[in-house]
Scaffold this active site. Structure first.
Site, PDB file in Angstrom:
ATOM      1  N   TYR A 167     -11.211   0.723  10.860  1.00  0.00           N
ATOM      2  CA  TYR A 167     -12.418   1.129  10.139  1.00  0.00           C
ATOM      3  C   TYR A 167     -12.794   0.199   8.996  1.00  0.00           C
ATOM      4  CZ  TYR A 167      -8.794   3.515   7.338  1.00  0.00           C
ATOM      5  OH  TYR A 167      -7.672   3.815   6.602  1.00  0.00           O
ATOM      6  N   LYS A 168     -12.025  -0.861   8.776  1.00  0.00           N
ATOM      7  CA  LYS A 168     -12.362  -1.821   7.721  1.00  0.00           C
ATOM      8  C   LYS A 168     -13.196  -2.961   8.331  1.00  0.00           C
ATOM      9  CE  LYS A 168      -8.057  -0.865   5.154  1.00  0.00           C
ATOM     10  NZ  LYS A 168      -8.511   0.338   4.495  1.00  0.00           N
ATOM     11  N   PHE A 171       0.849  -1.183   0.000  1.00  0.00           N
ATOM     12  CA  PHE A 171       0.000   0.000   0.000  1.00  0.00           C
ATOM     13  C   PHE A 171       0.887   1.237   0.000  1.00  0.00           C
ATOM     14  CE2 PHE A 171      -2.840   3.193   1.866  1.00  0.00           C
ATOM     15  CZ  PHE A 171      -3.905   3.061   0.988  1.00  0.00           C
ATOM     16  N   ASP A 219       1.875  -4.782   8.482  1.00  0.00           N
ATOM     17  CA  ASP A 219       0.692  -3.947   8.303  1.00  0.00           C
ATOM     18  C   ASP A 219      -0.516  -4.885   8.218  1.00  0.00           C
ATOM     19  OD1 ASP A 219      -1.419  -2.386   7.381  1.00  0.00           O
ATOM     20  OD2 ASP A 219      -0.168  -1.195   6.040  1.00  0.00           O
ATOM     21  N   ARG A 234     -12.311  -4.380  -7.046  1.00  0.00           N
ATOM     22  CA  ARG A 234     -12.027  -5.045  -5.775  1.00  0.00           C
ATOM     23  C   ARG A 234     -13.329  -5.269  -5.014  1.00  0.00           C
ATOM     24  NH1 ARG A 234      -8.139  -2.534  -1.131  1.00  0.00           N
ATOM     25  NH2 ARG A 234      -9.890  -1.082  -1.083  1.00  0.00           N
TER      26      ARG A 234
END
Length: 416
Positions: free
Chosen positions: A226-227, A129, A201, A375
């Protein structure tokens, strides 16, 4: 499970089906973007009313003590810990993933500077990322000591990259674009054999796949809430530090919340012992308070059952796309092997962005990542097998009738 009727039956027999009732989902929406932003726990509305109306509105500044706001980063970290294979006193929820990466990377480098000062290479993946790579680049520029970034890619394997000149290996456990999942234990062992410290990560892992930081003998880890943990948009992130590293050095963002006695107002910085030294400044209490609602739900679920359903949903998605959309140039970029797959499925298509916009317009919400990647996040606690059937059915219709090929769907937006 080749028919919609079979999917309906699977939903009726699903041991996790009742969890969907704990979330608010807009009618007419199939939400396949929980790997970017999780949905709203129903309990969060009442919790926000309590935090804002009572703790802040009535308690005012007294709530730092009366509502125990001060200890919230550690208390929430202790609650999150079991989902990470961690123990109490090893995790704090605070700041952003990017800031926590900087802290972890700096601490790892300081450890290596003392033990193996000649090492000046930080290894990551070219497909990591971007914020991970940006923070490494920023650290190298800040240090001005001859450090360099080495990237794993098609030309350079992990084994080739991790040598005697490497100080730190920083990887995403689950790749944000492809969904590829590293073997954390094996990769950490490989790094440690070469004297390399690992930073993981977990942004696309926490709450989605089983994680065992202590069992893998990892060194540092960070991630967001928050995912898959449904903490709310921009909710604070977390940092985990192995107990063997916690008191070796303090992290460079030595703000007053990481001081051993913040309200002594001392001139000199003295780091708190343990994980608390990885805090920085005053915490975002309103946002942080809502994280507990998502954690409450995640901790009720059996993580092995969540993983089993995640794989079943993604298997179904892949199989249905192959059967029903075979005439279209969709290229699967997600691993088929269960051991190497996270909880999202991604496809490349030359017009991926426009196709995703058409899907969103039809109520099937996924997201798009460059280059050309559609995605689809598969979140077992609020998605069912029939949702997957209907999502692929919508995708097939959009592709067959070229519904995506309009000016509106090609128009780029800021957030994809």
């Amino acid at each position: 499970m080749q028919t919609r009727a079979a999917c309906l039956l699977a939903d009726q027999q699903d041991p996790l089906a009742s969890f969907k009732d704990l979330f608010f989902l807009p009618p007419g929406v199939i939400y396949l973007d929980g790997n970017s932003l999780g949905v709203l726990p129903k309990s969060a509305q009442a919790r926000s009313h309590d935090v804002i109306g009572q703790e802040w509105g009535q308690g005012l500044i007294r709530s730092w003590n009366d509502a125990n706001w001060f200890d919230l980063p550690g208390r929430l970290g202790d609650r999150l810990a079991p989902l990470l294979g961690a123990a109490k006193g090893e995790v704090v929820i605070t700041d952003t993933t990017s800031l926590n990466l900087f802290k972890a990377l700096a601490a790892a480098i300081r450890i290596q500077q003392k033990a193996l000062p000649q090492r000046r290479v930080i290894v990551s993946e070219r497909d990591n990322f971007p914020t991970d790579l940006y923070m490494i680049q920023g650290m190298i520029d800040f240090l001005q000591q001859g450090y360099e970034l080495r990237l794993i890619d098609e030309q350079t394997s992990l084994e080739q990259a991790v040598g005697e000149d490497v100080a730190v290996l920083l990887l995403s456990h689950v790749n944000y674009r492809t969904g590829y999942m590293h073997d954390m234990a094996a990769t950490t062992a490989l790094a440690h054999q070469q004297g390399v410290i690992t930073v993981w990560d977990l942004a696309h892992s926490a709450g989605a796949v089983p994680v065992d930081l202590n069992g893998s003998h990892a060194d540092f880890a960070v991630g967001c809430t928050y995912k898959y943990l449904n903490g709310g948009p921009g909710s604070p992130a977390f940092i985990w530090v192995s107990p063997r590293h916690q008191d070796q050095f303090w992290q460079p963002l030595s703000g007053w919340w990481g001081h051993q006695n913040p309200f002594a107002m001392a001139t000199e910085y003295q780091p708190a012992s343990g994980i608390r030294r990885f805090l920085c400044g005053t915490q975002a209490i309103v946002s942080m308070s809502l994280i507990e609602c998502g954690l409450d739900i995640a901790l009720q679920a059996d993580m092995l059952a969540v993983r089993e359903k995640s794989l079943a949903l993604s298997d179904l998605f892949i199989r249905l796309v192959e059967e029903r959309c075979a005439d279209h140039p969709l290229t699967l970029v997600t691993p088929r092997e269960h051991a190497s797959r996270g909880s999202h499925v991604s496809y490349r298509h030359p017009y991926g962005f426009a196709i995703m916009q058409a899907l969103i317009a039809k109520g099937v919400i996924g997201d798009y990542r460059e280059p050309e990647v559609l995605r689809f996040g598969l979140t077992p606690l609020y998605l069912g097998y029939t949702d997957i059937w209907d999502a692929v059915d919508t995708l097939k219709d959009i592709l067959d009738r070229k519904i995506w090929n309009t000016k509106t769907h090609h128009q780029r937006v800021v957030v994809t």
